[in-house]
Design a protein around this motif. Sequence first.
Motif, short mmCIF file in Angstrom:
data_model
loop_
_atom_site.label_atom_id
_atom_site.label_comp_id
_atom_site.label_asym_id
_atom_site.label_seq_id
_atom_site.Cartn_x
_atom_site.Cartn_y
_atom_site.Cartn_z
N MET A 1 0.84 -1.18 0.00
CA MET A 1 0.00 0.00 0.00
C MET A 1 0.89 1.24 0.00
SD MET A 1 -2.97 1.09 2.75
CE MET A 1 -4.13 -0.14 2.24
N ALA A 2 0.45 2.28 -0.68
CA ALA A 2 1.21 3.52 -0.75
C ALA A 2 1.26 4.20 0.62
CB ALA A 2 0.58 4.46 -1.77
N SER A 3 2.34 4.91 0.86
CA SER A 3 2.50 5.60 2.14
C SER A 3 2.62 7.10 1.93
CB SER A 3 3.71 5.07 2.90
OG SER A 3 4.90 5.39 2.22
N PHE A 4 2.54 7.82 3.04
CA PHE A 4 2.66 9.28 3.04
C PHE A 4 3.27 9.70 4.36
CE2 PHE A 4 -1.47 7.97 4.52
CZ PHE A 4 -1.66 8.69 5.68
N LYS A 5 3.73 10.94 4.42
CA LYS A 5 4.33 11.48 5.64
C LYS A 5 3.22 11.97 6.57
CE LYS A 5 8.09 14.41 7.10
NZ LYS A 5 9.20 15.25 6.67
N CYS A 6 3.41 11.73 7.88
CA CYS A 6 2.45 12.20 8.88
C CYS A 6 3.21 12.87 10.02
CB CYS A 6 1.62 11.04 9.41
SG CYS A 6 0.42 11.55 10.66
N ASP A 7 2.78 14.06 10.38
CA ASP A 7 3.35 14.80 11.51
C ASP A 7 2.25 15.04 12.53
OD1 ASP A 7 5.77 15.06 10.16
OD2 ASP A 7 5.34 17.10 9.46
N ILE A 8 2.59 14.87 13.82
CA ILE A 8 1.71 15.28 14.91
C ILE A 8 2.47 16.34 15.70
CG2 ILE A 8 0.46 14.60 16.98
CD1 ILE A 8 0.27 11.77 15.81
N VAL A 9 1.90 17.54 15.75
CA VAL A 9 2.57 18.70 16.34
C VAL A 9 1.66 19.32 17.40
CG1 VAL A 9 3.64 20.92 15.85
CG2 VAL A 9 3.71 19.12 14.13
N THR A 10 2.25 19.68 18.56
CA THR A 10 1.54 20.42 19.60
C THR A 10 2.27 21.73 19.82
OG1 THR A 10 2.83 19.57 21.46
CG2 THR A 10 0.95 18.22 20.74
N PRO A 11 1.70 22.65 20.57
CA PRO A 11 2.43 23.90 20.85
C PRO A 11 3.76 23.65 21.58
CG PRO A 11 0.12 24.19 21.36
CD PRO A 11 0.32 22.72 21.06
N ALA A 12 3.85 22.55 22.32
CA ALA A 12 5.06 22.27 23.11
C ALA A 12 6.14 21.53 22.33
CB ALA A 12 4.69 21.45 24.34
N GLU A 13 5.74 20.69 21.34
CA GLU A 13 6.74 19.86 20.67
C GLU A 13 6.20 19.25 19.38
OE1 GLU A 13 7.67 16.17 22.71
OE2 GLU A 13 5.69 16.21 23.65
N LYS A 14 7.13 18.77 18.56
CA LYS A 14 6.78 17.93 17.42
C LYS A 14 6.80 16.51 17.94
CE LYS A 14 7.67 17.71 12.54
NZ LYS A 14 8.59 18.12 11.47
N LEU A 15 5.63 15.93 18.13
CA LEU A 15 5.49 14.64 18.79
C LEU A 15 5.89 13.48 17.89
CD1 LEU A 15 4.45 13.43 21.45
CD2 LEU A 15 2.20 13.28 20.40
N LEU A 16 5.61 13.58 16.59
CA LEU A 16 5.86 12.46 15.70
C LEU A 16 6.04 12.92 14.27
CD1 LEU A 16 5.68 9.24 15.45
CD2 LEU A 16 3.34 9.66 14.70
N THR A 17 6.98 12.31 13.57
CA THR A 17 7.13 12.41 12.12
C THR A 17 7.41 11.01 11.64
OG1 THR A 17 8.00 14.66 12.16
CG2 THR A 17 8.48 13.36 10.22
N THR A 18 6.54 10.49 10.77
CA THR A 18 6.69 9.11 10.33
C THR A 18 6.04 8.92 8.97
OG1 THR A 18 6.46 6.81 11.03
CG2 THR A 18 4.57 8.23 11.41
N GLU A 19 6.32 7.78 8.35
CA GLU A 19 5.64 7.35 7.14
C GLU A 19 4.47 6.47 7.57
OE1 GLU A 19 6.13 7.82 3.67
OE2 GLU A 19 7.39 9.47 4.35
N ALA A 20 3.30 6.74 7.03
CA ALA A 20 2.10 6.00 7.41
C ALA A 20 1.37 5.48 6.18
CB ALA A 20 1.16 6.92 8.20
N GLU A 21 0.61 4.40 6.38
CA GLU A 21 -0.26 3.88 5.33
C GLU A 21 -1.68 4.41 5.50
OE1 GLU A 21 -0.07 -0.37 5.20
OE2 GLU A 21 1.96 -0.35 4.39
#
Length: 89
Positions: A1-21
């Motif tokens: 399955m094709a993937s894409f980049k996903c970021d989860i960001v809060t005012p305090a920090e960048k919590l996650l950067t990953t490749e997701a399906e």
Amino acid sequence: MASFKCDIVTPAEKLLTTEAEMVVVPGVEGEMGFLAGHAPLVSALADGEIRLTPAGGGAVQRFEVKGGYVQVTGDKVIILADSAQPVAA
């Protein structure tokens, strides 16, 4: 399955950067799921749980989120949360 980049960001920090399906987020009008190539979208988030399926398989990652916004382009999902934290398995 094709993937894409996903970021989860809060005012305090960048919590996650990953490749997701696939990413599922709690929208104010119900859950929304995103795959690679999804139409562009900006929407408000409700309090709830984000479920992220990593590229290449593996266990679904879960995050508790409190409000914010999600922005989707063809190759990236950015979650701008008021607060977010990983949920223990």
